[in-house]
Design a protein around this motif. Structure first.
Motif, PDB file in Angstrom:
ATOM      1  N   SER A 155      42.442  33.230  40.590  1.00 56.67           N
ATOM      2  CA  SER A 155      42.205  32.805  39.209  1.00 56.67           C
ATOM      3  C   SER A 155      42.005  34.041  38.350  1.00 56.67           C
ATOM      4  O   SER A 155      41.622  35.105  38.842  1.00 56.67           O
TER       5      SER A 155
ATOM      6  N   THR B 209      40.041  33.698  35.673  1.00 57.73           N
ATOM      7  CA  THR B 209      38.719  33.467  35.085  1.00 57.73           C
ATOM      8  C   THR B 209      37.692  33.239  36.189  1.00 57.73           C
ATOM      9  O   THR B 209      38.040  32.870  37.311  1.00 57.73           O
TER      10      THR B 209
ATOM     11  N   GLY C 101      44.040  29.894  34.999  1.00 58.62           N
ATOM     12  CA  GLY C 101      43.204  30.484  33.972  1.00 58.62           C
ATOM     13  C   GLY C 101      43.787  31.682  33.244  1.00 58.62           C
ATOM     14  O   GLY C 101      43.105  32.296  32.414  1.00 58.62           O
TER      15      GLY C 101
END
Length: 419
Positions: free
Chosen positions: A263, A265, A340
């Motif tokens: 990811s 984030t 993300g």
């Protein structure tokens, strides 16, 4: 009884650093494309978008096309081929002719385009596209259809994309060696922009960032055309290699970790979520599988993303995509499938960011994600039959002189004043 007319088919071939994909489609009467077959193979022999191994690349092309042919139940003879490697250059040139207040006829437009073709100066590069875009009538910019109007002077902006000749010839040779003709070699940003950007976005001004396997292409559209681009020698493969190096695992395992657990984030749970880590040796030397936290994985990913988004921000600034005009960024390509990444890029770039997916009805679910935007765009480009000044004849290894100035903001401002 006369034989039935030959079917008009469109074949697209996207040769990237991570995969080679093919698509066979048939234009319908309503202007849409009916998907007949698709094929995909892991890319072998292509590095950073350049052909590095002729035989392996040729074999991969043949396998991907044969898979699409089997699904479509038909053989194809030629294809529109995407080119995404570095060395691409985009230029916008303006040419003008005197009309003398008369009504603009088709001959006047043809003369203008002929002047535009003749104004191209040799610079040792190979032209991939030389397409007329917006017209200008007596200083009124942003005219799409000047035919039938009166004017003292008629001008046109010509969008030209060029590349270094050798990589183009290598790509062309690979495709032909796979017993497939080359209808045209299309710059990846041109194809991707056609597939995932709306007409209004291209006119008002938008930046398209293709996060490919080995190359990231940053391009800017304004006034309905691509007006600037830069290639960055960083892509999704670099994130995979960072993971493999940081945790001592194989590339295939690193890619799996990136796709399933990666990811851009962070979240509070990342320090608690554990990921099983397969060692390079695969346990053959007695080494047991270890575990890492998801937070450790994301930290490695974000370190590379920080570098990449910094380069993207610099490229956008150099392309003139700034101020009140530089508001919208679209991410596409396989790298944009990272969880993300749109939110991360929006925070770093300070601009609205969305993920661009191919807008093409009938695409199989496996080929409908951002990774296949260029492939879909190639088919749409082939079916659109856009006017290209190269069709008027003349040398192909030339590029025009730029009209100078900030072409991005000039075209955006010209379009906005019309509406």
């Amino acid at each position: 009884m006369p034989p039935p007319p030959a079917r008009k088919l469109v074949t697209a071939l996207d040769i990237g650093s991570s995969k080679v994909s093919a698509l066979i489609a048939e234009p319908t009467e309503n202007g849409e494309l009916k998907i007949l077959g698709t094929g995909q193979r892991e890319s072998r022999g292509v590095r950073r978008g350049f052909v590095a191994d002729m035989e392996r690349t040729e074999a991969t092309i043949r396998e991907a096309v044969e898979q699409a042919e089997r699904i479509a139940g038909i053989n194809v003879d030629d294809a529109y081929v995407g080119y995404s490697a570095g060395g691409l250059a985009s230029t916008v040139a303006s040419v003008e002719v005197e009309i003398g207040g008369a009504r603009i006829e088709q001959d006047d437009i043809d003369q203008l385009l002929s002047v535009g073709k003749e104004s191209i100066d040799p610079q040792g590069k190979m032209i991939l596209h030389a397409m007329p875009a917006l017209y200008t009538l007596d200083g009124l910019q942003g005219v799409k259809k000047p035919l039938g109007l009166h004017a003292e002077k008629l001008a046109v902006d010509i969008h030209v994309v060029s590349a270094e000749p050798s990589p183009i010839r290598n790509l062309d040779l690979c495709v032909r060696s796979a017993h497939l003709g080359v209808s045209a070699i299309v710059a990846s940003p041109v194809a991707a922009g056609k597939a995932c950007l709306s007409e209004e976005e291209r006119e008002l001004g938008v930046a398209l960032v293709e996060l490919g396997g080995g190359v990231t292409n940053v391009s800017v559209f304004a006034g309905g055309m691509l007006v600037g681009l830069k290639s960055l020698q960083t892509g999704g493969i670099d994130i995979t290699d960072d993971i493999a190096s940081a945790f001592g695992t194989r590339r295939v395992e690193a890619e799996r970790m990136k796709c399933f657990y990666g990811s851009a984030t962070t979240s509070p749970r990342d320090n608690h979520d554990m990921i099983e880590l397969a060692p390079i040796a695969g346990g053959e030397d007695g080494t047991e599988a270890s575990r890492i936290t998801r937070a450790q994985l994301i930290a490695v990913i974000r370190q590379r993303l920080e570098q990449l988004t910094g380069e993207i921000a610099t490229a956008l600034k150099e392309l003139g995509f700034s101020g009140p005009f530089g508001r919208q960024v679209v991410l596409t390509g396989g790298g944009s499938e990272l969880k993300g990444i749109a939110d991360y890029a929006q925070g770093v770039l300070g601009r609205a960011v969305r993920i661009g997916r191919p807008k093409m009805p009938g695409l199989p679910e496996a080929h409908s994600g951002p990774a296949f935007t260029t492939l879909a765009g190639l088919a749409q480009f082939a079916a659109s039959k856009e006017l290209d000044l190269r069709q008027l004849g003349g040398a192909e290894t030339t590029v025009p002189k730029s009209d100078g100035g900030n072409i991005v903001q000039r075209l955006i401002a010209a379009f906005r004043t019309q509406y």
